[in-house]
Design an enzyme around this catalytic site. Structure first.
Site, PDB file in Angstrom:
ATOM      1  CE1 TYR A 148      -3.203   2.873   0.609  1.00 53.90           C
ATOM      2  CE2 TYR A 148      -3.616   2.147   2.855  1.00 53.90           C
ATOM      3  CZ  TYR A 148      -3.898   3.282   1.831  1.00 53.90           C
ATOM      4  OH  TYR A 148      -4.813   3.987   2.080  1.00 53.90           O
ATOM      5  CE  LYS A 175      -6.002   0.734  -0.028  1.00 55.14           C
ATOM      6  NZ  LYS A 175      -6.297   0.561   1.458  1.00 55.14           N
TER       7      LYS A 175
END
Length: 320
Positions: A148, A175
């Site tokens: 992420y 992500k």
């Protein structure tokens, strides 16, 4: 290959399930309310073909929970899901030793994925982050790792860093959000790595990121928490290549939610998940604030949130 199975599992709406707390001293986790949240999502039509649930991420108040609470929240979500939807466990931390424990715990309780960001507070180097991720990958080799890019709190992940992370077999998801500049960092990474990773669009570029030139296959959609049918429609429209309708959904239905979120961040409190939970309350789910230091936004923002939800056509509103 196991990595291919995990990458396929990660496609669809990436739903960041909030963690509810009781309105009592110390704000304990409300497990029954959490189960109700999960049932609502599944009853709304989200399945393994259309969604992944993230337990204990930023919207799930990971930063205010203990290690044991984080694992317990994920375990409750996994138990309630009962195999019907894949589950990721938030594993963001500033400590490599804690990351190893989180990864091993996630694997033990049956999570499909963990979500990992570069450690925050210090501005760590990319070499630091690579060792951090490799430690988790070695400690829990069967679990899929989602990287992420939280560039607003820590080191921004470069193209070269993504290339190095691609060498780690069980890193299966990215992500992805980037600063919005003319350098087109989002498009650069997505177009290059969408075959290697399942790209989760965290930049709200849903109207073009799934096109073949970019190839995003998952989409973070906060609206799912109070309107799961919206997420299901999003996935169906993307699958049909109906990008004009996806753009309309973003502008007419998603944008008012995000504009209200920005207003609350500017004028009242900061954090994640508080607006999701207020919207969820207004469709009949258990009420909850976030733990402090995020302040309780419910009383001040209940009326404007209800007005926003009416304007975008949210179904099943509970009118006061």
């Amino acid at each position: 290959m196991q990595t291919d199975v995990l990458k396929k599992k990660l496609e669809g709406c990436y739903v960041t399930v909030p963690t509810p707390f009781r309105d009592t001293e110390d704000f304990p986790v409300d497990e029954e309310a959490l189960r109700a949240y999960v049932r609502f999502l599944i009853d709304g039509g989200l399945t393994a073909d259309s969604a992944v649930f993230l337990a204990g991420g930023a919207a799930g108040d990971f930063s205010t929970m203990s290690f044991d609470e984080r694992v317990r929240v994920a375990k409750v979500v996994i138990d309630e899901v009962a195999g019907r939807v894949p589950v990721a466990m938030g594993a963001q931390t500033t400590s490599t030793l804690e990351l190893i424990r989180l990864a091993q715990a996630a694997e033990k309780i049956g999570a499909d994925f963990i979500q990992v960001s570069c450690p925050f507070y210090f501005t760590h180097t990319e070499g630091d982050f690579e060792e951090f991720v490799r430690a988790a990958a070695t400690a829990a080799p069967k679990i899929g790792i989602i990287i992420y890019n939280t560039f607003w709190t820590t080191t921004n992940i470069s193209f070269a860093m993504v290339e190095r992370l691609a060498e780690i077999p069980n890193v299966v998801g990215l992500k992805w959000a980037t600063p919005r500049t003319d350098a087109m960092e989002f498009e650069s990474v997505t177009s290059r790595f969408s075959r290697r990773f399942t790209i989760i669009d965290n930049n709200l570029f849903f109207a073009f990121s799934p096109m073949p030139a970019l190839g995003a296959r998952a989409f973070e959609a906060h609206l799912c928490n109070f309107w799961p049918q919206w997420g299901l429609k999003l996935i169906n429209e993307i699958g049909a290549g109906n990008y004009a309708e996806v753009a309309r959904m973003l502008v007419e239905e998603a944008m008012p939610f995000y504009k209200l979120w920005v207003e609350i961040e500017r004028d009242f409190t900061s954090g994640d998940g508080y607006l999701d939970k207020l919207c969820m309350e207004l469709v009949g789910l258990p009420s909850s604030r976030c733990r402090p230091p995020t302040r309780d936004a419910r009383e001040r923002y209940r009326a404007p949130t209800l007005a926003m939800m009416r304007a975008i056509g949210t179904p099943n509103l509970v009118e006061a």
